[in-house]
Write an enzyme that holds these catalytic residues in place. Structure first.
Site, PDB file in Angstrom:
ATOM      1  N   ARG A  69       5.339   0.239  -6.088  1.00 59.03           N
ATOM      2  CA  ARG A  69       5.315  -0.576  -4.876  1.00 59.03           C
ATOM      3  C   ARG A  69       4.383  -1.782  -5.026  1.00 59.03           C
ATOM      4  O   ARG A  69       4.426  -2.694  -4.215  1.00 59.03           O
ATOM      5  CB  ARG A  69       4.837   0.280  -3.690  1.00 59.03           C
TER       6      ARG A  69
ATOM      7  N   HIS B 105      21.922 -34.789  -6.962  1.00 62.37           N
ATOM      8  CA  HIS B 105      21.033 -35.252  -5.894  1.00 62.37           C
ATOM      9  C   HIS B 105      19.569 -34.940  -6.193  1.00 62.37           C
ATOM     10  O   HIS B 105      18.746 -34.913  -5.283  1.00 62.37           O
ATOM     11  CB  HIS B 105      21.439 -34.634  -4.557  1.00 62.37           C
TER      12      HIS B 105
ATOM     13  N   GLU C 100      19.762 -15.920  -7.348  1.00 63.61           N
ATOM     14  CA  GLU C 100      19.248 -14.597  -7.719  1.00 63.61           C
ATOM     15  C   GLU C 100      18.794 -14.599  -9.183  1.00 63.61           C
ATOM     16  O   GLU C 100      17.769 -14.008  -9.524  1.00 63.61           O
ATOM     17  CB  GLU C 100      20.325 -13.533  -7.452  1.00 63.61           C
TER      18      GLU C 100
ATOM     19  N   LYS D  71      15.064 -13.694 -10.329  1.00 61.06           N
ATOM     20  CA  LYS D  71      14.764 -12.612 -11.277  1.00 61.06           C
ATOM     21  C   LYS D  71      13.851 -13.119 -12.389  1.00 61.06           C
ATOM     22  O   LYS D  71      12.880 -12.475 -12.758  1.00 61.06           O
ATOM     23  CB  LYS D  71      16.086 -12.126 -11.843  1.00 61.06           C
TER      24      LYS D  71
ATOM     25  N   TRP E 214      -2.987  -2.713  -1.551  1.00 57.16           N
ATOM     26  CA  TRP E 214      -2.544  -4.069  -1.897  1.00 57.16           C
ATOM     27  C   TRP E 214      -3.288  -4.971  -0.935  1.00 57.16           C
ATOM     28  O   TRP E 214      -3.020  -4.949   0.268  1.00 57.16           O
ATOM     29  CB  TRP E 214      -1.037  -4.153  -1.706  1.00 57.16           C
TER      30      TRP E 214
ATOM     31  N   ASN F 282      -1.995   2.115   5.741  1.00 61.87           N
ATOM     32  CA  ASN F 282      -1.039   1.049   5.388  1.00 61.87           C
ATOM     33  C   ASN F 282      -0.822   0.221   6.640  1.00 61.87           C
ATOM     34  O   ASN F 282      -0.707   0.783   7.727  1.00 61.87           O
ATOM     35  CB  ASN F 282       0.322   1.642   4.990  1.00 61.87           C
ATOM     36  N   GLY F 283      -0.692  -1.086   6.486  1.00 59.01           N
ATOM     37  CA  GLY F 283      -0.436  -1.938   7.651  1.00 59.01           C
ATOM     38  C   GLY F 283      -1.618  -2.840   7.942  1.00 59.01           C
ATOM     39  O   GLY F 283      -2.516  -2.995   7.104  1.00 59.01           O
TER      40      GLY F 283
ATOM     41  N   CYS G 130       0.826  -1.202   0.000  1.00 56.04           N
ATOM     42  CA  CYS G 130       0.000   0.000   0.000  1.00 56.04           C
ATOM     43  C   CYS G 130       0.868   1.263   0.000  1.00 56.04           C
ATOM     44  O   CYS G 130       1.989   1.249   0.481  1.00 56.04           O
ATOM     45  CB  CYS G 130      -0.860   0.031   1.247  1.00 56.04           C
TER      46      CYS G 130
ATOM     47  N   GLU H  35      10.350 -13.731 -11.043  1.00 55.46           N
ATOM     48  CA  GLU H  35       9.647 -12.500 -10.682  1.00 55.46           C
ATOM     49  C   GLU H  35       9.060 -11.795 -11.891  1.00 55.46           C
ATOM     50  O   GLU H  35       7.912 -11.371 -11.862  1.00 55.46           O
ATOM     51  CB  GLU H  35      10.611 -11.517  -9.986  1.00 55.46           C
TER      52      GLU H  35
ATOM     53  N   LYS I 161       7.082  -3.872  -4.094  1.00 51.67           N
ATOM     54  CA  LYS I 161       8.463  -3.401  -3.964  1.00 51.67           C
ATOM     55  C   LYS I 161       8.917  -3.436  -2.514  1.00 51.67           C
ATOM     56  O   LYS I 161      10.046  -3.767  -2.207  1.00 51.67           O
ATOM     57  CB  LYS I 161       8.545  -1.965  -4.513  1.00 51.67           C
TER      58      LYS I 161
HETATM   59  C1  G6P Z   1      10.316  -7.500  -2.020  1.00 50.74           C
HETATM   60  C2  G6P Z   1      10.854  -6.987  -3.344  1.00 50.74           C
HETATM   61  C3  G6P Z   1      12.218  -7.585  -3.622  1.00 50.74           C
HETATM   62  C4  G6P Z   1      13.158  -7.308  -2.466  1.00 50.74           C
HETATM   63  C5  G6P Z   1      12.582  -7.786  -1.133  1.00 50.74           C
HETATM   64  C6  G6P Z   1      13.400  -7.283   0.043  1.00 50.74           C
HETATM   65  O1  G6P Z   1      10.030  -8.847  -2.128  1.00 50.74           O
HETATM   66  O2  G6P Z   1       9.972  -7.297  -4.390  1.00 50.74           O
HETATM   67  O3  G6P Z   1      12.761  -7.037  -4.820  1.00 50.74           O
HETATM   68  O4  G6P Z   1      14.382  -7.938  -2.696  1.00 50.74           O
HETATM   69  O5  G6P Z   1      11.255  -7.275  -0.963  1.00 50.74           O
HETATM   70  O6  G6P Z   1      13.278  -5.883   0.099  1.00 50.74           O
HETATM   71  P1  G6P Z   1      14.283  -4.908   0.807  1.00 50.74           P
HETATM   72  O7  G6P Z   1      13.704  -3.541   0.591  1.00 50.74           O
HETATM   73  O8  G6P Z   1      14.309  -5.286   2.262  1.00 50.74           O
HETATM   74  O9  G6P Z   1      15.612  -5.079   0.171  1.00 50.74           O
END
Ligand code: G6P
Length: 608
Positions: free
Chosen positions: A27, A504, A481, A485, A74, A100-101, A2, A488, A603
């Site tokens: 976000r 394994h 990673e 990516k 959200w 938010n929250g 949010c 995502e 985000k």
């Molecule tokens: C969310 C984002 C990721 C990010 C993660 C941790 O899942 O989509 O891209 O790596 O949060 O976020 P931070 O702000 O703590 O690095």
């Protein structure tokens, strides 16, 4: 997650609020809304989907008000519907709230209010706030909010307006970020600086359990106990154009291409070449304890966690410190028992990730010292850690983190190098490391110049619905990673595996339709990676190798090769991750995904 943006000033509120909402889009959200006040009249609009849907609802209507609150939601409690979008209001339409929250005791409050005859219009936890504030209102909105804060449990960043009090917005926070923006033509509040950076760079951070009142001419802050607080504004460095595309089709691509500069920004003013020792002013407050430290725990989530994973290997290589790396969301459930002088390093782009915040709070309770590696200046994690290092990576708008990962790796290297040089690392090793670090921006640029080649590889494989990423040691977190990516942004199923684990289990999956991305630079474990690649090839699995320039033996075996310049083994992750990012980006492009705002992702994850 949010987002909140509020404005009270001399200008019409709607365009300013819409602009702010658009800046918060990155976000992640599923509905949006706003309420604008003009004397004792409040216009409010809500829409499911993109901000453009909300714009459609307000277009053609003259909304004169110069004060208002706006929100991107959200969904957590209740589906993403118009009724559940914010603002939420009380029964008489006097109080409007955005939030938010999560209000954890909303069900018991709802039951109590139900019995009192309050009719609920939504399934949200937020609606209880609107009713409570209305019931608690006795001519003083601050007092009503304060009383409501004492009745609710959970986390919140809220903004409230009341029909009877034009040109006044009350905001409050507990565990969810809220920042005040001080402008020439009015004042702002937002959950994120980027929502107001176009209008002001003077910001004031609210702390937990504080309220602020915004008017056209100023703001005042007080605590939940009604004690007044004096806090002056800080200046943020982000420029409005940092949050614009500047000709790139997506923020993700723009941010990938910014990475040479991101590395420079992470190192700027921090390299002491002659001595081979970085300078990190932000950790000086804890330096005496830090230099004696022999045990560290890195906590983080998502991409930041993988940066921490690389960090562990870098610390092992350069220092005498034992480093563990933990997912922040799991860390809290462990029986924490630290040796004395343990440092926790929280890594977070946003500085607001709820799991990471909870982890450091728990570690603090158990006596650990706290360091932060954070991008957003003044964020909660940066304020709750004793000392830390800022990334200076600028705003990262694409939901999937790219440039900030590279920045985190650079900073972890600087920190390990600094500590290592105070331990056993020689002057020559220090100087060599700094020389190699300085070469990195140019090397990353060289990889970016091969983007077309990487795009062609993506075009060849984007229809494959399962991918494997393999790496060892420094390459293992990059395999994870790389897979993250791809998942995502393209929604392709991908797994990141330690190459040694292939036999394994994952080897059973290898077939001509499943590509493997092998992170295989020329380093100490190259021969072992080569064996894994042979095993895949003999089962007819296609292999895309990320390999050091001039590695002809690999070229002969694999299907596709992406060449990278040579560097020191512990710096390889900064180089090898770039082709992975581009592969993910281009696959997502061919599949026509919403690259900067992938479905279901946010985000900044400010709920646990
Ligand atoms: C969310 C984002 C990721 C990010 C993660 C941790 O899942 O989509 O891209 O790596 O949060 O976020 P931070 O702000 O703590 O690095």
């Amino acid at each position: 997650m949010c987002g909140i943006v509020c404005y009270v000033g001399k200008n019409k509120a709607v365009p300013i609020l819409m602009e702010g909402l658009k800046r918060l889009e990155y976000r992640g959200y599923d509905s949006a809304g706003l309420a604008v006040q003009d004397e004792r009249h409040i216009d409010f609009f809500r829409a499911v989907g993109k901000i453009a849907e909300l714009e459609k609802k307000t277009s053609g209507i003259e909304i004169k008000g110069t004060s208002g609150i706006a929100h991107t939601r959200w969904a957590t409690h209740g589906e993403p519907t118009e009724e559940n979008a914010h603002p939420q209001s009380d029964m008489n339409g006097n109080v409007f709230v955005i939030h938010n929250g999560i209000i954890e005791n909303h069900q018991s409050i709802r039951k109590r209010l139900d019995k009192q005859g309050i009719v609920f219009k939504s399934e949200t936890d937020t609606e209880v706030l609107a009713h409570l504030i209305s019931l608690n209102y006795d001519g003083d909105l601050n007092e009503a909010v304060r009383k409501t804060m004492s009745q609710v449990e959970g986390t919140f960043g809220i903004a409230v307006i009341h029909r009877d009090i034009p040109d006044k917005i009350v905001v409050a926070r507990r565990g969810s970020p809220l920042i005040i923006g001080v402008g020439e033509e009015g004042n702002f509040a937002a959950s994120d600086v980027s929502a107001m950076v176009r209008y002001t760079n003077k910001v004031v951070h609210l702390n937990d359990n504080e309220l602020a009142t915004l008017t056209r001419d100023g703001f005042s802050i007080s605590t939940a106990q009604a004690k007044s607080v004096t806090r002056t504004a800080e200046t943020v460095e982000w420029a409005p154009e940092d949050a614009e595309l500047n000709g790139f089709p997506h923020f993700m691509l723009k941010e990938i291409f910014e990475q040479p500069e991101t590395i420079r920004n992470a190192m700027r003013g921090r390299l002491e070449k002659g001595e081979g020792v970085p300078k990190l002013g932000g950790i000086m407050p804890v330096w005496e304890r830090l230099k004696e430290c022999r045990h560290m725990v890195i906590v983080a989530c998502g991409t930041s966690y993988y940066a921490g994973y690389v960090g562990r290997y870098i610390f092992e290589k350069l220092t005498e410190i034992d480093v563990e790396v933990e997912l922040a969301s799991e860390f809290r459930y462990q029986k924490l028992n630290f040796p004395s002088n343990t440092f926790i390093i929280a890594i977070s782009q946003s500085g607001e990730t709820a799991d990471t915040l909870s982890a450091i709070r728990e570690a603090h309770r158990k006596g650990a010292h706290l360091l932060g590696i954070v991008n957003v200046v003044g964020s909660s994690i940066s304020r709750e850690t004793e000392a830390g290092i800022y990334n200076h990576a600028g705003p990262e708008i694409g939901v999937a983190s790219t440039k900030n990962f590279i920045s985190q790796l650079t900073i972890l290297t600087l920190l390990a190098l600094l500590l290592g040089r105070h331990q056993n690392l020689s002057l020559t090793e220090g100087v060599d490391a700094i020389r190699a670090l300085e070469t990195l921006p140019g090397q990353v640029k060289a990889i970016l110049s091969k983007a077309n080649h990487i795009q062609a590889i993506a075009e060849k494989y984007y229809r494959c619905s399962n991918w494997l990423f393999l790496g060892r040691k420094f390459g293992y977190p990059i395999a994870m990673e790389g897979a993250l990516k791809l998942k995502e942004v393209s929604y392709i199923h991908a797994e990141g595996y330690a190459a040694g684990e292939m036999k394994h289990g994952p080897i059973a999956l290898i077939n001509p339709g499943m590509p493997t991305v092998a992170i295989a630079p020329l380093d100490s474990i190259y021969d072992k990676m080569m064996n894994n690649i042979q095993e895949i090839k003999s089962r007819k699995g296609p292999v895309i190798a990320i390999a050091t320039e001039g590695d002809n033996s690999l070229k002969e075996i694999v299907d596709d090769i992406i060449e990278i310049p040579p560097t020191l083994d512990f710096l390889n992750p900064i180089i090898t991750v770039v082709p992975c990012q581009l592969l993910a980006y281009y696959c997502a492009g061919f599949l026509k995904r919403d690259i900067d705002k992938p479905r279901n992702l946010a985000k900044s994850v400010t709920v646990e």
